[in-house]
Enzyme design. Structure first.
Site, PDB file in Angstrom:
ATOM      1  N   HIS A 137      11.196 -32.970  -5.713  1.00  0.00           N
ATOM      2  CA  HIS A 137       9.925 -33.156  -4.998  1.00  0.00           C
ATOM      3  C   HIS A 137      10.618 -34.473  -3.849  1.00  0.00           C
ATOM      4  CE1 HIS A 137       6.611 -30.738  -6.256  1.00  0.00           C
ATOM      5  NE2 HIS A 137       7.475 -30.265  -7.043  1.00  0.00           N
ATOM      6  N   CYS A 139       1.762 -30.960  -7.377  1.00  0.00           N
ATOM      7  CA  CYS A 139       1.267 -30.457  -8.509  1.00  0.00           C
ATOM      8  C   CYS A 139      -0.092 -30.624  -8.723  1.00  0.00           C
ATOM      9  CB  CYS A 139       2.069 -30.826  -9.835  1.00  0.00           C
ATOM     10  SG  CYS A 139       1.451 -30.481 -11.197  1.00  0.00           S
ATOM     11  N   ASN A 159       7.636 -30.543  -1.959  1.00  0.00           N
ATOM     12  CA  ASN A 159       9.227 -30.302  -2.149  1.00  0.00           C
ATOM     13  C   ASN A 159      10.027 -30.439  -1.053  1.00  0.00           C
ATOM     14  OD1 ASN A 159       8.740 -28.058  -4.586  1.00  0.00           O
ATOM     15  ND2 ASN A 159       7.122 -27.849  -3.322  1.00  0.00           N
ATOM     16  N   ARG A 170       4.118 -20.463  -3.486  1.00  0.00           N
ATOM     17  CA  ARG A 170       3.677 -20.834  -4.874  1.00  0.00           C
ATOM     18  C   ARG A 170       3.671 -22.386  -4.813  1.00  0.00           C
ATOM     19  NH1 ARG A 170       4.552 -24.303  -9.093  1.00  0.00           N
ATOM     20  NH2 ARG A 170       6.927 -23.912  -9.075  1.00  0.00           N
TER      21      ARG A 170
END
Length: 315
Positions: free
Chosen positions: A216, A247, A256, A21
């Site tokens: 992150h 993002c 991340n 994701r």
């Protein structure tokens, strides 16, 4: 220095892998269902017990997530693994329910600018819209993790008022969610801030509600912030294999913390994640070949320390 009296060395740590994701959502190359299934199998085989397989968002805005429904329908579901996804609105929840997911992250932003760019709504509007989504999910038997995006800083506005975050967390807690996720969406947090925020949140949410951190590594403090969370008593962390992520609506919000780096850190400190970080080397190399670049994870690219035997890493 921050107080470490809340830290309990040893014990279990849950690392939710979000490669499928958050890891992929910002990539221009769209991954097929079969490619995603192969990476999912690798992440499962490495020992991850909670995996975020995608998000139910509009494909025009995040094309990489357009096949999340198809992936959920096609993927084998391994016993002992929780499959979860991100939901931002009612239509997303309906799609998640239709494919049988029983654990969901449902989130809203604490930043006015990020909220407008992400959902075209103010913070107040976002909160008002997400509440009935959470209620419906809970009433449908779904385990809900309520998320607070940009809780530790905004890539557009800078500092976010802790009072806003506390108020959102209190509201989510009162709704009956099982977990509240604090997201450093832009990678702006520092360890002291993370520690103090987690301690403050623990005082305002119900004792049975778990806290988790979504960190992150945009500015190189991701693992340091994870350590601060550990010292504050947090035992659930988001990560993404290879350190991939970012993002789509925040410029330069990259990476991340890497699942393998997080698992290595925990293992070296005596915590048990159940994840064999060494087993992620091969899928990270495959992802790098498909993307045409080296991913930022550390331990995937260096030999194991001489005191670590691979038989131990596989446990």
């Amino acid at each position: 220095m921050f107080d470490t009296s809340n830290d309990r060395i040893g014990g279990a740590i849950l690392i939710e892998d979000e490669f499928l994701r958050d890891g992929l959502q910002n990539e221009k190359r769209v991954f097929s269902v079969e490619e995603k299934r192969a990476f999912l199998a690798d992440i499962e085989a490495a020992g991850a017990t909670r995996i975020q397989v995608g998000s139910f968002v509009h494909p025009d805005y995040v094309p990489q997530m357009a096949n999340t429904d198809a992936l959920c329908a096609a993927m084998p579901r391994r016993e002992g693994v929780i499959y979860t996804a991100l939901v931002l609105n009612q239509s997303g929840l309906d799609r998640a329910l239709a494919v049988g997911l029983t654990h969901l992250s449902i989130s809203a932003s604490a930043s006015e600018t990020h909220s407008m760019k992400n959902t075209n709504r103010t913070v107040a509007e976002g909160r008002a819209r997400i509440s009935p989504v959470i209620e419906k999910a809970l009433n449908s038997g779904v385990t809900v993790r309520a998320g607070i995006q940009s809780a530790l800083g905004c890539g557009f506005e800078g500092k976010i008022s802790p009072a806003v975050v506390m108020d959102m967390a209190r509201e989510f807690s009162n709704m009956g969610v099982s977990e509240i996720n604090i997201a450093d969406t832009a990678g702006l947090a520092n360890p002291r801030q993370v520690y103090e925020m987690c301690i403050a949140l623990r005082a305002v949410v119900a004792p049975h509600v778990a806290l988790s951190l979504h960190l992150h590594d945009t500015r190189g403090l991701g693992l340091a912030n994870m350590l601060a969370g550990l010292q504050a008593g947090v035992r659930i962390f988001d990560a993404a294999m290879g350190g991939l992520g970012g993002c789509p609506f925040i410029p330069k919000a990259t990476g991340n913390i890497a699942t393998e780096d997080a698992a290595f850190l925990c293992g070296e400190m005596g915590y048990d994640t159940g994840i064999n970080w060494d087993a992620l080397r091969a899928p990270v190399q495959r992802a790098e070949a498909l993307l045409g670049r080296t991913l930022p994870a550390r331990v995937s690219h260096v030999p194991a320390p001489p005191w670590v035997h691979m038989s131990e890493a596989a446990q």
